[in-house]
Design a protein around this motif. Structure first.
Motif, PDB file in Angstrom:
ATOM      1  N   ASN A   1       0.810  -1.203   0.000  1.00  0.00           N
ATOM      2  CA  ASN A   1       0.000   0.000   0.000  1.00  0.00           C
ATOM      3  C   ASN A   1       0.858   1.275   0.000  1.00  0.00           C
ATOM      4  O   ASN A   1       0.351   2.378   0.004  1.00  0.00           O
ATOM      5  N   HIS A   2       2.202   1.128   0.037  1.00  0.00           N
ATOM      6  CA  HIS A   2       3.093   2.265   0.040  1.00  0.00           C
ATOM      7  C   HIS A   2       3.889   2.298  -1.264  1.00  0.00           C
ATOM      8  O   HIS A   2       4.047   1.286  -1.925  1.00  0.00           O
ATOM      9  N   PRO A   3       4.442   3.457  -1.639  1.00  0.00           N
ATOM     10  CA  PRO A   3       5.305   3.522  -2.822  1.00  0.00           C
ATOM     11  C   PRO A   3       6.461   2.549  -2.686  1.00  0.00           C
ATOM     12  O   PRO A   3       6.948   2.278  -1.592  1.00  0.00           O
ATOM     13  N   LEU A   4       6.933   2.038  -3.818  1.00  0.00           N
ATOM     14  CA  LEU A   4       7.934   0.972  -3.816  1.00  0.00           C
ATOM     15  C   LEU A   4       9.193   1.362  -3.047  1.00  0.00           C
ATOM     16  O   LEU A   4       9.679   0.604  -2.212  1.00  0.00           O
ATOM     17  N   ALA A   5       9.738   2.549  -3.301  1.00  0.00           N
ATOM     18  CA  ALA A   5      10.978   2.943  -2.625  1.00  0.00           C
ATOM     19  C   ALA A   5      10.768   3.062  -1.125  1.00  0.00           C
ATOM     20  O   ALA A   5      11.632   2.696  -0.323  1.00  0.00           O
ATOM     21  N   ALA A   6       9.614   3.579  -0.730  1.00  0.00           N
ATOM     22  CA  ALA A   6       9.371   3.803   0.689  1.00  0.00           C
ATOM     23  C   ALA A   6       9.119   2.505   1.441  1.00  0.00           C
ATOM     24  O   ALA A   6       9.412   2.395   2.622  1.00  0.00           O
ATOM     25  N   MET A   7       8.578   1.497   0.746  1.00  0.00           N
ATOM     26  CA  MET A   7       8.188   0.276   1.447  1.00  0.00           C
ATOM     27  C   MET A   7       9.344  -0.691   1.615  1.00  0.00           C
ATOM     28  O   MET A   7       9.225  -1.667   2.343  1.00  0.00           O
ATOM     29  N   ILE A   8      10.468  -0.490   0.937  1.00  0.00           N
ATOM     30  CA  ILE A   8      11.632  -1.349   1.125  1.00  0.00           C
ATOM     31  C   ILE A   8      12.616  -0.599   2.013  1.00  0.00           C
ATOM     32  O   ILE A   8      13.247   0.375   1.578  1.00  0.00           O
ATOM     33  N   PRO A   9      12.758  -0.991   3.270  1.00  0.00           N
ATOM     34  CA  PRO A   9      13.596  -0.233   4.205  1.00  0.00           C
ATOM     35  C   PRO A   9      15.064  -0.306   3.811  1.00  0.00           C
ATOM     36  O   PRO A   9      15.495  -1.129   3.014  1.00  0.00           O
ATOM     37  N   THR A  10      15.859   0.579   4.438  1.00  0.00           N
ATOM     38  CA  THR A  10      17.307   0.529   4.249  1.00  0.00           C
ATOM     39  C   THR A  10      17.897  -0.583   5.091  1.00  0.00           C
ATOM     40  O   THR A  10      17.312  -1.013   6.080  1.00  0.00           O
ATOM     41  N   GLN A  11      19.100  -1.016   4.714  1.00  0.00           N
ATOM     42  CA  GLN A  11      19.698  -2.191   5.330  1.00  0.00           C
ATOM     43  C   GLN A  11      20.020  -1.984   6.806  1.00  0.00           C
ATOM     44  O   GLN A  11      19.969  -2.921   7.599  1.00  0.00           O
ATOM     45  N   ASN A  12      20.360  -0.744   7.194  1.00  0.00           N
ATOM     46  CA  ASN A  12      20.805  -0.524   8.558  1.00  0.00           C
ATOM     47  C   ASN A  12      19.655  -0.324   9.548  1.00  0.00           C
ATOM     48  O   ASN A  12      19.864   0.080  10.676  1.00  0.00           O
ATOM     49  N   GLN A  13      18.455  -0.574   9.081  1.00  0.00           N
ATOM     50  CA  GLN A  13      17.309  -0.437   9.971  1.00  0.00           C
ATOM     51  C   GLN A  13      17.411  -1.480  11.085  1.00  0.00           C
ATOM     52  O   GLN A  13      17.784  -2.627  10.844  1.00  0.00           O
ATOM     53  N   GLU A  14      17.065  -1.091  12.301  1.00  0.00           N
ATOM     54  CA  GLU A  14      17.298  -1.972  13.433  1.00  0.00           C
ATOM     55  C   GLU A  14      16.361  -3.170  13.440  1.00  0.00           C
ATOM     56  O   GLU A  14      16.733  -4.265  13.840  1.00  0.00           O
ATOM     57  N   THR A  15      15.153  -2.967  13.052  1.00  0.00           N
ATOM     58  CA  THR A  15      14.193  -4.073  13.088  1.00  0.00           C
ATOM     59  C   THR A  15      14.427  -5.029  11.939  1.00  0.00           C
ATOM     60  O   THR A  15      15.026  -4.679  10.932  1.00  0.00           O
ATOM     61  N   LYS A  16      13.929  -6.255  12.107  1.00  0.00           N
ATOM     62  CA  LYS A  16      14.094  -7.292  11.085  1.00  0.00           C
ATOM     63  C   LYS A  16      12.826  -7.406  10.255  1.00  0.00           C
ATOM     64  O   LYS A  16      11.732  -7.512  10.791  1.00  0.00           O
ATOM     65  N   LEU A  17      12.973  -7.405   8.970  1.00  0.00           N
ATOM     66  CA  LEU A  17      11.825  -7.538   8.061  1.00  0.00           C
ATOM     67  C   LEU A  17      11.498  -9.017   7.883  1.00  0.00           C
ATOM     68  O   LEU A  17      12.335  -9.791   7.420  1.00  0.00           O
ATOM     69  N   LEU A  18      10.284  -9.429   8.276  1.00  0.00           N
ATOM     70  CA  LEU A  18       9.881 -10.828   8.169  1.00  0.00           C
ATOM     71  C   LEU A  18       9.009 -11.084   6.946  1.00  0.00           C
ATOM     72  O   LEU A  18       9.027 -12.181   6.395  1.00  0.00           O
ATOM     73  N   GLU A  19       8.244 -10.077   6.527  1.00  0.00           N
ATOM     74  CA  GLU A  19       7.343 -10.257   5.370  1.00  0.00           C
ATOM     75  C   GLU A  19       7.434  -9.047   4.471  1.00  0.00           C
ATOM     76  O   GLU A  19       7.434  -7.905   4.930  1.00  0.00           O
ATOM     77  N   LEU A  20       7.509  -9.312   3.171  1.00  0.00           N
ATOM     78  CA  LEU A  20       7.542  -8.229   2.191  1.00  0.00           C
ATOM     79  C   LEU A  20       6.530  -8.519   1.091  1.00  0.00           C
ATOM     80  O   LEU A  20       6.567  -9.577   0.463  1.00  0.00           O
ATOM     81  N   ASN A  21       5.631  -7.580   0.872  1.00  0.00           N
ATOM     82  CA  ASN A  21       4.565  -7.747  -0.105  1.00  0.00           C
ATOM     83  C   ASN A  21       4.808  -6.828  -1.299  1.00  0.00           C
ATOM     84  O   ASN A  21       4.620  -5.621  -1.225  1.00  0.00           O
ATOM     85  N   LEU A  22       5.260  -7.405  -2.413  1.00  0.00           N
ATOM     86  CA  LEU A  22       5.485  -6.654  -3.657  1.00  0.00           C
ATOM     87  C   LEU A  22       4.490  -7.071  -4.741  1.00  0.00           C
ATOM     88  O   LEU A  22       4.788  -7.039  -5.922  1.00  0.00           O
ATOM     89  N   THR A  23       3.315  -7.453  -4.325  1.00  0.00           N
ATOM     90  CA  THR A  23       2.281  -7.905  -5.256  1.00  0.00           C
ATOM     91  C   THR A  23       1.804  -6.755  -6.139  1.00  0.00           C
ATOM     92  O   THR A  23       1.577  -5.644  -5.673  1.00  0.00           O
ATOM     93  N   GLY A  24       1.666  -7.055  -7.435  1.00  0.00           N
ATOM     94  CA  GLY A  24       1.075  -6.102  -8.363  1.00  0.00           C
ATOM     95  C   GLY A  24       1.864  -4.826  -8.547  1.00  0.00           C
ATOM     96  O   GLY A  24       1.286  -3.741  -8.717  1.00  0.00           O
ATOM     97  N   ARG A  25       3.202  -4.909  -8.599  1.00  0.00           N
ATOM     98  CA  ARG A  25       4.036  -3.713  -8.756  1.00  0.00           C
ATOM     99  C   ARG A  25       4.623  -3.597 -10.160  1.00  0.00           C
ATOM    100  O   ARG A  25       5.488  -2.750 -10.406  1.00  0.00           O
ATOM    101  N   ASP A  26       4.201  -4.448 -11.106  1.00  0.00           N
ATOM    102  CA  ASP A  26       4.708  -4.428 -12.490  1.00  0.00           C
ATOM    103  C   ASP A  26       6.222  -4.612 -12.543  1.00  0.00           C
ATOM    104  O   ASP A  26       6.926  -4.001 -13.368  1.00  0.00           O
ATOM    105  N   LEU A  27       6.727  -5.462 -11.671  1.00  0.00           N
ATOM    106  CA  LEU A  27       8.169  -5.690 -11.615  1.00  0.00           C
ATOM    107  C   LEU A  27       8.617  -6.630 -12.731  1.00  0.00           C
ATOM    108  O   LEU A  27       8.015  -7.678 -12.955  1.00  0.00           O
ATOM    109  N   ASP A  28       9.713  -6.249 -13.412  1.00  0.00           N
ATOM    110  CA  ASP A  28      10.353  -7.141 -14.375  1.00  0.00           C
ATOM    111  C   ASP A  28      11.488  -7.923 -13.710  1.00  0.00           C
ATOM    112  O   ASP A  28      11.946  -8.935 -14.231  1.00  0.00           O
ATOM    113  N   SER A  29      11.946  -7.417 -12.579  1.00  0.00           N
ATOM    114  CA  SER A  29      12.993  -8.095 -11.822  1.00  0.00           C
ATOM    115  C   SER A  29      12.845  -7.729 -10.349  1.00  0.00           C
ATOM    116  O   SER A  29      12.152  -6.751 -10.012  1.00  0.00           O
ATOM    117  N   ILE A  30      13.495  -8.479  -9.495  1.00  0.00           N
ATOM    118  CA  ILE A  30      13.413  -8.213  -8.062  1.00  0.00           C
ATOM    119  C   ILE A  30      14.435  -7.145  -7.694  1.00  0.00           C
ATOM    120  O   ILE A  30      15.633  -7.283  -8.011  1.00  0.00           O
TER     121      ILE A  30
END
Length: 941
Positions: A21-50
């Motif tokens: 529900n957020h813009p693609l750049a904003a929804m993928i956190p930076t690597q140095n973020q303290e919390t751990k990302l357990l689930e990532l939803n990139l459904t329906g983003r017209d991606l040609d690659s990851i």
């Protein structure tokens, strides 16, 4: 099962989820973020690659990549070593992404709706895999390694191009769900019987003819079995449709009794009146010309057995072509018959296609989808050879166009539904709307799958002297009967007990005092003599004999069978005639006075109503039945929806002054008058009224008799009625201030059935209850036309109130589900104006909720001892389960009823609602209307 598509909860303080529900750049956190990302939803983003940043989150457990344009996966995805859930469905993979096989922690993999042609054998490395979805690809085979992933519990490989299942499938010892529908699988390996934990097995729309020995016993835990659309020979489809217990019972009979092959084909002759059907039948059976004139035409249906001189015998059903008989023709159609559509070539013209060919194909397509049809052109002796060839070619061309248009129409529906599912917000996957769309898609695909098997050319014949073409037609019929491609069931090895029961019933039918029908209890006694020891095995045998035409046994009347079909046909002949014939019948009754005849004639001509004494006299003349038998016949007429009993006038009613009989029967099929001009129903409702209207749409003309029979069944919910040819106006039986209008509309080759209710705002719940009850009757009735695709909509009440010529409409889905929480209004799809949500969604009521313990106890107490078994069948409880309940609770009838209802609740799940129970109680095979009324009144309060 798929994980809930909404963001999953993470352990407190350890991680979080990112949503689409957020813009693609904003929804993928930076690597140095303290919390751990357990689930990532990139459904329906017209991606040609990851995006490379995704691969930095090595703690990911859930990655959703559905509805994108992916063709490959990057090798570095192996960094996501803790990944358990991976969604790759609805992408553009043509080759299996091998790198997936390196993610050994995966438990759920979804690769559906791609273009895969093969699966890597390395998939066997996924030793933790529990769910694998590969449906709707282009797979022709599967690697054996899949069947050695012992952790698998759910395997979905439907809608591919598979032709077989590996013998190794039996290694999947933990498998509980196996979905393989819509492939080309021709046989099941014996090892399938080793899947002891299987509870759901879908093999619909394949090419199975035989099930492995011991299938029913070994897979006794399968609660949901679908074998629809297979050319089943052993066991017969009528057995398989009853579930694994019925299959086990049948296979047990085969293993313990002597086996026989007794081929008997049912052949049906249909077509317009005076088309030459009876003359054709005479030519085939008598091997000589015996032409029938107009006065000797077939009235109703004639049945005769044809000895072909070969091993096979054929029961011929000759259907009269007059419209007066169309209503009951459909009651005698079965899928396993050969249907000859007879056309008079000498009078045929291009403009006559719909009347002489198209509408008959429509009837067969919706009533017996997948049936074998041959078009026979008669009267060739009255034409030149060139004329015969030209006319046959014309009809063949028109049939091809007819089929193409029907196929295109269904494919358009399928494409639209698939498009809706594809563009649906992924957060709605698994919701009520998603389930409804999938159910409609499945229905559309089943309808498209079972096409009529029509011959490529018209067969020209003459029944006149010389019998031109008759000998060739005989040879073709016998050849087709022996061809397993058309009638595989004729090669079926039958239990000896089935053949014995057929002989016992045949002998019974030839007795001088043979009753019209015999009870299931009496059939059970015959069955025991034949070696059929359980009711389920008896019912399976009766269903088989019905398909061959030897007896008549209807699901709607499960407690009786008709050993002599011509007797039942005689009843229909007595009550279903054209107007002139019916008028001649009651004018012959010498005991009627002149005034009496005139009153009866006026009532019948203008209102399609006949008094009890006239109906009884007609039935007695044609059947010879006494008073008790006549009462049974009238009950049958009511159950078949041919007529209904009008309310009896009160003793002090003004109706008595007009000589109205205590018992009057209304026959909607005979109505020919137009809509009354003084009807108390305005185009737009009054200011204080609310309007609820449900429309059932069909992309073809409505089946013969559907609307009329619907009106008959609806009368149990209505009082005071005014009827005309395509409509009925009445009031709710519960509340006379609620008006109901039912209509049948035909336009441009399509049709629709409407039911509308009106009442003041404080009566809105009652309006919805009445309308939904009548819609429920229609839904039950539509089951008799399995090849008919329908779609329901709810008209915009705001548009109707404003008198809009083309009102907007909402999907019919709200009929089955509660309104979205917090929603008070919806936007009209056509005008954009806001509509009160209460005029689109039925009010939340106990009928939409699971049945309470008090309700179960109440029904168990008051349900009649003679109707609890039929109610069980109407609710979908298998005969074998009913027998188990009876055997386990001999002493307590109430306990048996209680156990039956509890079993239904467990099996039906969320569909086991009070509304479903009320509908079942009102079913015309049950007629527990008093008990249903009690529950309905409780609901309204």
């Amino acid at each position: 099962m798929r994980l809930d598509p909404h963001p999953i909860k993470t352990m407190a303080g350890l991680g979080y989820t990112a949503s689409m529900n957020h813009p693609l750049a904003a929804m993928i956190p930076t690597q140095n973020q303290e919390t751990k990302l357990l689930e990532l939803n990139l459904t329906g983003r017209d991606l040609d690659s990851i995006p490379p940043r995704v691969l930095q989150f090595t703690e990911l457990e859930v990655l959703k990549l559905s509805f994108n344009n992916l063709k490959t996966l990057p090798p570095d995805i192996v960094k996501l070593s803790k990944l358990k859930y991976l969604w790759l469905d609805f992408n553009k993979f043509e080759e299996f992404p091998e790198v997936v096989c390196e993610l050994i922690s995966l438990e759920h993999v979804y690769l559906s709706q791609n273009k895969l042609t093969q699966v890597s054998p390395r998939i066997g490395q996924l030793c933790n895999l529990k769910v694998l979805f590969l449906h709707k690809n282009e797979l022709t085979e599967l690697p054996n390694q899949i069947f050695h992933i012992l952790s698998l519990v759910d395997l979905h490989i439907s809608e591919n191009k598979l032709t077989e299942l590996s013998e190794d499938v039996g290694c999947l010892e933990n498998l509980t769900m196996l979905r393989c529908h819509s492939n080309q699988i021709t046989h099941l390996p014996d090892s399938i019987c080793g899947l002891k934990k299987l509870t759901y097995f879908d093999m619909a729309m394949n090419q199975l003819q035989v099930l492995p020995r011991g299938f029913g016993t070994a897979l006794g835990g399968v609660e949901d079995l679908s074998l629809f659309g297979n050319p089943l020979v052993q066991p017969p489809f009528e057995v398989c449709s009853q579930g694994v217990r019925a299959i086990a019972d049948y296979q047990d009979q085969l293993s313990t009794a002597e086996e026989f092959v007794d081929p008997c084909l049912k052949m049906v002759l249909v077509g317009e009146t005076c088309g030459g059907k009876t003359s054709l039948k005479n030519a085939l059976v008598l091997n000589k010309s015996q032409l029938e004139d107009v006065l000797s035409r077939t009235h109703g249906i004639d049945v005769i057995t044809w000895d072909t001189g070969q091993e096979i015998k054929i029961n011929i059903y000759d259907f009269g072509g007059h419209e007066a008989y169309f209503l009951t023709h459909q009651l005698f159609l079965t899928n396993s018959a050969l249907h000859l559509l007879v056309v008079n070539l000498s009078t045929y013209s291009e403009d006559n296609f719909h009347k002489e060919v198209g509408r008959w194909l429509d009837m067969l397509a919706v009533r017996v989808p997948g049936a074998v049809v041959r078009v026979i052109g008669t009267h060739t002796d009255m034409m030149s050879t060139e004329e015969v060839e030209a006319t046959c070619s014309l009809i063949s061309s028109q049939i091809a166009t007819y089929q193409d248009k029907r196929d295109a129409s269904l494919q358009e529906i399928i494409n639209k539904l698939e498009h809706h599912l594809t563009v649906m917000d992924p957060n709605n996957v698994g919701t009520c709307r998603n389930q409804e769309l999938n159910a409609r898609l499945e229905k559309a695909k089943k309808t498209a799958y079972q096409k009529l098997r029509i011959g490529h050319y018209v067969i020209p014949v003459s029944s006149a002297t010389g019998l031109d073409g008759i000998h060739s037609l005989k040879e073709e019929i016998v050849s087709m009967a022996g061809n397993s491609q058309y009638f595989p069931e004729l090669k079926r090895v039958l239990p000896r007990s089935w053949l014995i029961l057929e002989k016992l019933l045949t002998a019974k039918s030839k007795e001088a005092d043979c009753p019209l029908n015999i009870t299931l209890k009496d059939c059970m006694q015959m069955g025991k003599c034949a070696g059929l020891l359980t009711q389920s095995s008896l019912v399976n045998c009766l269903n088989y004999l019905h398909r061959t035409g030897a007896v008549l046994y209807y699901e709607a009347l499960p407690q009786i069978a008709f050993p002599n079909p011509p007797h039942l046909i005689d009843i229909f002949k007595a009550l279903l005639k054209d107007h002139a014939e019916m008028k001649a019948e009651y004018f012959k009754m010498s005991w009627l006075t002149k005034v009496g005849r005139e009153r009866i004639d006026k009532s019948f001509t203008h209102r399609a109503i006949l008094p009890h004494n006239i109906v009884s006299a007609l039935l007695k003349r044609h059947t010879g039945q006494g008073k008790e038998g006549l009462d049974v016949l009238l009950t049958l007429m009511l159950n078949f929806g041919i007529c209904h009993l009008l309310p009896t006038p009160e003793q002090d009613s003004v109706a008595k002054a007009y000589g109205i009989s205590d018992r009057m029967y209304h026959f909607p099929w005979y109505l020919r008058k137009s809509k009354p001009t003084d009807l108390q129903w305005q185009m737009s409702p009054q200011e204080v009224e609310e309007h609820i209207e449900i429309v059932c749409e069909m992309a073809m003309p409505s089946p013969w008799g559907l609307f009329e029979r619907w009106c008959v069944l609806a009368t149990r919910h209505l009082s005071y009625r005014q009827a005309w040819e395509n409509g009925m106006y009445a009031f709710s039986r519960v509340d006379m201030s609620v008006a109901i209008l039912m209509q049948h509309v035909e336009e441009d080759g399509a049709s629709s059935l409407h039911v509308a209710g009106r009442g003041t705002r404080d009566r809105l719940t009652t309006v919805w209850t009445a309308v939904k009850s009548i819609v429920s009757e229609l839904q039950s009735l539509l089951k008799e036309w399995p090849g008919l695709y329908t779609d329901s909509v709810i008209l915009c009440a705001h548009c109707v109130k404003n008198g809009a010529e083309n009102p907007g409409y909402f999907s019919g889905e709200p009929l089955h589900y509660p309104a979205p929480q917090g929603t008070t209004s919806l936007r009209c799809p056509r005008t954009g104006e806001m509509v009160d949500v209460r005029l689109v969604y039925p009010p939340a009521s106990p009928t939409n909720q699971p049945i309470s313990e008090d309700c179960v106890q109440h029904v168990s107490c008051y349900l009649s001892k003679t109707t609890w078994r039929p109610l069980a069948r109407v609710l979908g409880v298998e005969n074998a389960v009913i027998e188990e309940i009876e055997e386990g609770h001999h002493a307590g009838l109430r306990e048996m009823k209680y156990r039956m209802l509890r079993h239904w609740q467990r099996k039906a799940g969320r569909l086991a609602t009070l509304a479903a129970l009320i509908s079942g109680l009102r079913h015309f095979a049950i007629e527990e209307n008093g008990l249903a009324d009690d529950l309905e009144k409780m609901t309204i309060k």
